[in-house]
Every structure is written in C-alpha cells, then in structure tokens.
Write an enzyme that holds these catalytic residues in place. Structure first.
Site, PDB file in Angstrom:
ATOM      1  N   GLY A  46      -7.882  -9.728  42.908  1.00  0.00           N
ATOM      2  CA  GLY A  46      -8.065 -10.647  43.834  1.00  0.00           C
ATOM      3  C   GLY A  46      -7.555 -10.249  45.056  1.00  0.00           C
ATOM      4  O   GLY A  46      -7.108  -9.411  45.289  1.00  0.00           O
ATOM      5  N   GLN A  51      -4.265 -11.580  53.586  1.00  0.00           N
ATOM      6  CA  GLN A  51      -3.806 -10.136  53.250  1.00  0.00           C
ATOM      7  C   GLN A  51      -4.492  -9.248  54.314  1.00  0.00           C
ATOM      8  O   GLN A  51      -4.056  -8.147  54.486  1.00  0.00           O
ATOM      9  CB  GLN A  51      -4.109  -9.832  51.697  1.00  0.00           C
ATOM     10  N   CYS A  91       0.600  -6.972  43.397  1.00  0.00           N
ATOM     11  CA  CYS A  91       0.021  -7.519  44.452  1.00  0.00           C
ATOM     12  C   CYS A  91      -0.304  -6.416  45.505  1.00  0.00           C
ATOM     13  O   CYS A  91       0.612  -5.369  45.515  1.00  0.00           O
ATOM     14  CB  CYS A  91       1.084  -8.497  45.300  1.00  0.00           C
ATOM     15  N   LEU A  92      -1.481  -6.554  46.081  1.00  0.00           N
ATOM     16  CA  LEU A  92      -1.960  -5.187  46.775  1.00  0.00           C
ATOM     17  C   LEU A  92      -1.053  -5.286  48.130  1.00  0.00           C
ATOM     18  O   LEU A  92      -1.338  -4.145  48.725  1.00  0.00           O
ATOM     19  CB  LEU A  92      -3.559  -5.593  47.435  1.00  0.00           C
ATOM     20  N   HIS A 133      -1.886 -17.319  42.420  1.00  0.00           N
ATOM     21  CA  HIS A 133      -1.331 -16.124  43.236  1.00  0.00           C
ATOM     22  C   HIS A 133      -2.144 -16.182  44.888  1.00  0.00           C
ATOM     23  O   HIS A 133      -1.331 -16.174  45.616  1.00  0.00           O
ATOM     24  CB  HIS A 133      -1.582 -15.016  42.438  1.00  0.00           C
ATOM     25  N   GLU A 134      -3.262 -16.341  44.607  1.00  0.00           N
ATOM     26  CA  GLU A 134      -4.139 -16.269  46.049  1.00  0.00           C
ATOM     27  C   GLU A 134      -3.874 -17.463  46.590  1.00  0.00           C
ATOM     28  O   GLU A 134      -3.919 -17.162  47.860  1.00  0.00           O
ATOM     29  CB  GLU A 134      -5.484 -16.125  45.445  1.00  0.00           C
ATOM     30  N   HIS A 137      -0.933 -17.024  48.624  1.00  0.00           N
ATOM     31  CA  HIS A 137      -0.856 -16.214  49.930  1.00  0.00           C
ATOM     32  C   HIS A 137      -1.391 -17.070  50.913  1.00  0.00           C
ATOM     33  O   HIS A 137      -1.091 -16.822  52.161  1.00  0.00           O
ATOM     34  CB  HIS A 137      -2.127 -15.253  49.768  1.00  0.00           C
TER      35      HIS A 137
HETATM   36  O1  GNR Z   1      -4.776  -6.793  41.675  1.00  0.00           O
HETATM   37  C1  GNR Z   1      -3.875  -8.005  41.519  1.00  0.00           C
HETATM   38  N1  GNR Z   1      -3.507  -8.008  40.082  1.00  0.00           N
HETATM   39  C2  GNR Z   1      -2.893  -9.303  39.755  1.00  0.00           C
HETATM   40  C3  GNR Z   1      -2.169  -9.076  38.569  1.00  0.00           C
HETATM   41  C4  GNR Z   1      -1.554 -10.087  37.740  1.00  0.00           C
HETATM   42  C5  GNR Z   1      -1.587 -11.210  38.772  1.00  0.00           C
HETATM   43  C6  GNR Z   1      -1.969 -11.364  39.965  1.00  0.00           C
HETATM   44  C7  GNR Z   1      -2.553 -10.359  40.415  1.00  0.00           C
HETATM   45  S1  GNR Z   1      -3.649 -10.390  42.032  1.00  0.00           S
HETATM   46  C8  GNR Z   1      -3.541  -8.802  42.637  1.00  0.00           C
HETATM   47  C9  GNR Z   1      -4.428  -8.593  43.857  1.00  0.00           C
HETATM   48  C10 GNR Z   1      -3.639  -9.276  44.868  1.00  0.00           C
HETATM   49  O2  GNR Z   1      -2.732  -8.845  45.622  1.00  0.00           O
HETATM   50  N2  GNR Z   1      -4.223 -10.724  45.071  1.00  0.00           N
HETATM   51  O3  GNR Z   1      -3.529 -11.239  46.194  1.00  0.00           O
HETATM   52 NI    NI Z   2      -1.407 -10.647  46.145  1.00  0.00          NI
END
Ligand code: GNR
Ligand code: NI
Length: 170
Positions: A46, A51, A91-92, A133-134, A137
C-alpha cells in the site's frame, strides 16, 4: 510514468494532513498511477499520497502476489469498524522495522475510484489493516505512534543515526 521518492520517519512532512480530492481529473490519475509504480518498485502492499509528499486523499493498494490487482482509493472513509486484532505491520516510511499493532478486525469503507464513481465495501484481514494504516497516513499518523514511548524513542535514534551516516556517504 514516474517513480516518486518516499519520505522516511522522522521527516516532519509525514505529519501533514491530506485534503480531499475535489475533482478526479487526469492530474489525479497520473499521481495515482505514479504512486502505484512507486509502491511496486519499493515492494509495498500500500502507499498513501502523504508518503510521497502529496497532500491529497489518495491511496493505492495491491495485496496480490502477482502485483496485478491494484486498488485506487480516492477520498477513502471508514464507515464502521468492529472487533480487534493484532497484526505485524511494516511501513515504507519506517524502513526495516516491524511490530504488532491492534486495529479493527472488520471495516466498512467508502471511496471514489479513478472515474469518480463512489463505492461502499466491507473488508477484513490484511485488506482491513492496510486501509486503516493508509488512512492514518492521510491524517499524519504512523503505525509506530501506537507503540510505547520507549520503543518510539529507540527507533527515532536509530533512524536518525542511519540518516546521518547516509548523508556522509553522499
Ligand atoms: O508494505 C506494507 N506492508 C504492510 C504490512 C502490514 C500492515 C501494513 C502494511 S502497509 C506497508 C506499505 C506502507 O507503508 N503503506 O503506507
Ligand atoms: Ni505506511
């Protein structure tokens, strides 16, 4: 198509809050496709526009192994949330760190697609976690905000040190 650069914690720009997309036009479609390409390049499931320092409510997700089932969510909203589950997240924007976070287990959500059509859907499992999660952000939040202060402090020190070392070799 273009690759965008992903901000890393503790960059303060990750705390910006994204504003709703008013009209879904070609410029929005281009941003969304560039975000998808960037997400694939970085190996994520995601990516939220904040980001890549774009303050608009745009998310891309692809949970498929073959990386061929993209979801583009414009102006996503959680309509309802039930239950709780702990899942390990990464998270990236927080490289090489993984930890458990508790989130709602099942959600209803609404979003617009790249044609401006509105959809309402239900999600559970990894998709539900990823959408939460997104959307965090887009509101300037990171998954590490849910961890203890001690863990956050340790992580900040470690990443600040990494950034300093990286700056030296450049
Ligand atoms: O790549 C991602 N893996 C992930 C694994 C578990 C819960 C959420 C994520 S999102 C993350 C990519 C990212 O940072 N999205 O904002
Ligand atoms: Ni993230």
């Amino acid at each position: 198509m273009a690759l965008l650069s992903v901000l890393h914690y503790p960059d303060p720009r990750l705390r910006n809050v994204a504003r709703p997309v008013e009209s879904i036009d070609d410029s929005i479609r281009t941003i969304a496709r560039d975000m998808l390409e960037t997400m694939y390049d970085e190996g994520g499931i995601g990516l939220a526009a904040i980001q890549v320092n774009i303050r608009q409510r745009i998310i891309v997700i692809d949970l498929s192994a073959d990386r061929d089932q993209p979801l583009y969510l414009i102006n996503p909203e959680i309509l309802h949330a039930e239950g709780a589950e702990k899942m390990q997240e990464g998270c990236l924007s927080v490289p090489e760190y993984f930890d458990y976070v508790e989130r709602a287990e099942r959600i209803g959500y609404r979003y617009q697609d790249l044609n401006g059509e509105t959809h309402e859907r239900e999600a559970d499992g990894l998709l539900a976690v990823c959408i939460q999660h997104e959307i965090d952000h887009l509101d300037g939040k990171l998954f590490i905000d849910y961890l203890s202060n001690l863990k956050q402090q340790r992580l900040r020190k470690k990443l600040e040190k990494q950034e300093r070392q990286y700056a030296q070799v450049l």
